[in-house]
Design an enzyme around this catalytic site. Sequence first.
Site, PDB file in Angstrom:
ATOM      1  N   GLY A  49       0.849  -1.186   0.000  1.00 56.48           N
ATOM      2  CA  GLY A  49       0.000   0.000   0.000  1.00 56.48           C
ATOM      3  C   GLY A  49       0.879   1.227   0.000  1.00 56.48           C
ATOM      4  O   GLY A  49       2.056   1.166   0.373  1.00 56.48           O
ATOM      5  N   GLN A  54       3.197   9.773   1.366  1.00 57.36           N
ATOM      6  CA  GLN A  54       4.464   9.038   1.297  1.00 57.36           C
ATOM      7  C   GLN A  54       5.252   9.374   0.028  1.00 57.36           C
ATOM      8  O   GLN A  54       6.411   8.980  -0.100  1.00 57.36           O
ATOM      9  CB  GLN A  54       4.214   7.537   1.346  1.00 57.36           C
ATOM     10  CG  GLN A  54       3.722   7.058   2.709  1.00 57.36           C
ATOM     11  CD  GLN A  54       3.635   5.554   2.725  1.00 57.36           C
ATOM     12  OE1 GLN A  54       2.633   4.988   2.287  1.00 57.36           O
ATOM     13  NE2 GLN A  54       4.678   4.896   3.190  1.00 57.36           N
ATOM     14  N   CYS A 102       6.752  -0.476   6.808  1.00 62.63           N
ATOM     15  CA  CYS A 102       6.324   0.741   6.117  1.00 62.63           C
ATOM     16  C   CYS A 102       7.482   1.258   5.270  1.00 62.63           C
ATOM     17  O   CYS A 102       8.620   1.319   5.750  1.00 62.63           O
ATOM     18  CB  CYS A 102       5.917   1.784   7.160  1.00 62.63           C
ATOM     19  SG  CYS A 102       5.345   3.325   6.435  1.00 62.63           S
ATOM     20  N   LEU A 103       7.186   1.627   4.020  1.00 58.15           N
ATOM     21  CA  LEU A 103       8.243   2.131   3.136  1.00 58.15           C
ATOM     22  C   LEU A 103       8.832   3.438   3.663  1.00 58.15           C
ATOM     23  O   LEU A 103       9.955   3.790   3.318  1.00 58.15           O
ATOM     24  CB  LEU A 103       7.698   2.332   1.719  1.00 58.15           C
ATOM     25  CG  LEU A 103       7.206   1.061   1.007  1.00 58.15           C
ATOM     26  CD1 LEU A 103       6.683   1.392  -0.378  1.00 58.15           C
ATOM     27  CD2 LEU A 103       8.300   0.003   0.936  1.00 58.15           C
ATOM     28  N   HIS A 144      -3.674   0.933   7.901  1.00 57.79           N
ATOM     29  CA  HIS A 144      -2.321   1.501   7.865  1.00 57.79           C
ATOM     30  C   HIS A 144      -2.282   2.719   6.924  1.00 57.79           C
ATOM     31  O   HIS A 144      -1.755   3.777   7.294  1.00 57.79           O
ATOM     32  CB  HIS A 144      -1.346   0.398   7.408  1.00 57.79           C
ATOM     33  CG  HIS A 144       0.080   0.826   7.295  1.00 57.79           C
ATOM     34  ND1 HIS A 144       1.080   0.290   8.083  1.00 57.79           N
ATOM     35  CD2 HIS A 144       0.691   1.712   6.469  1.00 57.79           C
ATOM     36  CE1 HIS A 144       2.232   0.851   7.756  1.00 57.79           C
ATOM     37  NE2 HIS A 144       2.032   1.711   6.783  1.00 57.79           N
ATOM     38  N   GLU A 145      -2.864   2.565   5.737  1.00 53.83           N
ATOM     39  CA  GLU A 145      -2.846   3.679   4.767  1.00 53.83           C
ATOM     40  C   GLU A 145      -3.748   4.816   5.230  1.00 53.83           C
ATOM     41  O   GLU A 145      -3.410   5.998   5.061  1.00 53.83           O
ATOM     42  CB  GLU A 145      -3.270   3.188   3.374  1.00 53.83           C
ATOM     43  CG  GLU A 145      -2.409   2.079   2.779  1.00 53.83           C
ATOM     44  CD  GLU A 145      -0.920   2.327   2.893  1.00 53.83           C
ATOM     45  OE1 GLU A 145      -0.499   3.498   2.790  1.00 53.83           O
ATOM     46  OE2 GLU A 145      -0.165   1.362   3.107  1.00 53.83           O
ATOM     47  N   HIS A 148      -1.883   6.957   7.558  1.00 51.72           N
ATOM     48  CA  HIS A 148      -0.972   7.880   6.865  1.00 51.72           C
ATOM     49  C   HIS A 148      -1.709   9.154   6.442  1.00 51.72           C
ATOM     50  O   HIS A 148      -1.191  10.260   6.595  1.00 51.72           O
ATOM     51  CB  HIS A 148      -0.396   7.226   5.596  1.00 51.72           C
ATOM     52  CG  HIS A 148       0.824   6.393   5.827  1.00 51.72           C
ATOM     53  ND1 HIS A 148       1.952   6.877   6.443  1.00 51.72           N
ATOM     54  CD2 HIS A 148       1.109   5.104   5.501  1.00 51.72           C
ATOM     55  CE1 HIS A 148       2.865   5.914   6.486  1.00 51.72           C
ATOM     56  NE2 HIS A 148       2.383   4.836   5.927  1.00 51.72           N
TER      57      HIS A 148
HETATM   58 ZN   LIG Z   1       3.282   2.999   5.702  1.00 50.21          ZN
END
Ligand SMILES: [Zn+2]
Length: 177
Positions: A49, A54, A102-103, A144-145, A148
């Site tokens: 995701g 991000q 997480c990226l 999670h997204e 963000h």
């Molecule tokens: Zn993330």
Amino acid sequence: MSILKVSRLGHPVLRQVTQNVSPRELESPALQKLIDDMVETMKEYDGVGLAADQVHESKQIAVLEVADNPRYPQKPNVPLTVLINPKITPLSEEIEDDWEGCLSVPDLRGRVPRYKSIRVQAWDRSGNELDFVADDFHARVIQHEFDHLHGKVYLDRMRDFSTLTFLQEFARYWMQP
Ligand SMILES: [Zn+2]
């Protein structure tokens, strides 16, 4: 399409609440290109995701896809989904703890409590209304997204940091056989 630079923890954009996308903005070529680039960026880095903040765009856009992902083996597949201005509603109080990475927080994993089942309401990239139920890992990725988009990262949701681990140690000590 382009692969975009991913913002990392500490960049203020990750702590801002993102802006709503208007129907008119959604139709614009610039925003449609941003969505394409987000999908390409997510795939390039083996993410499941990606939220727009991000990639340094403070907008209510998230993309997700789970398809035989090497970072998350043994997880059920989720088709490519674009969520614009998403809202989520827990469908029960049931909470499940599982691993997340997480990226924007490279090389780390930790166990995070999430609702097991949620209702998701959003627009797709054409402005069509989406309204569906997501369970388990699918629900986890969306929560999670969604976080963000509201200036939160998974570390904020952990009960404590006793499970926070680097990926190398995760593979060595925590991965289930
Ligand atoms: Zn993330």
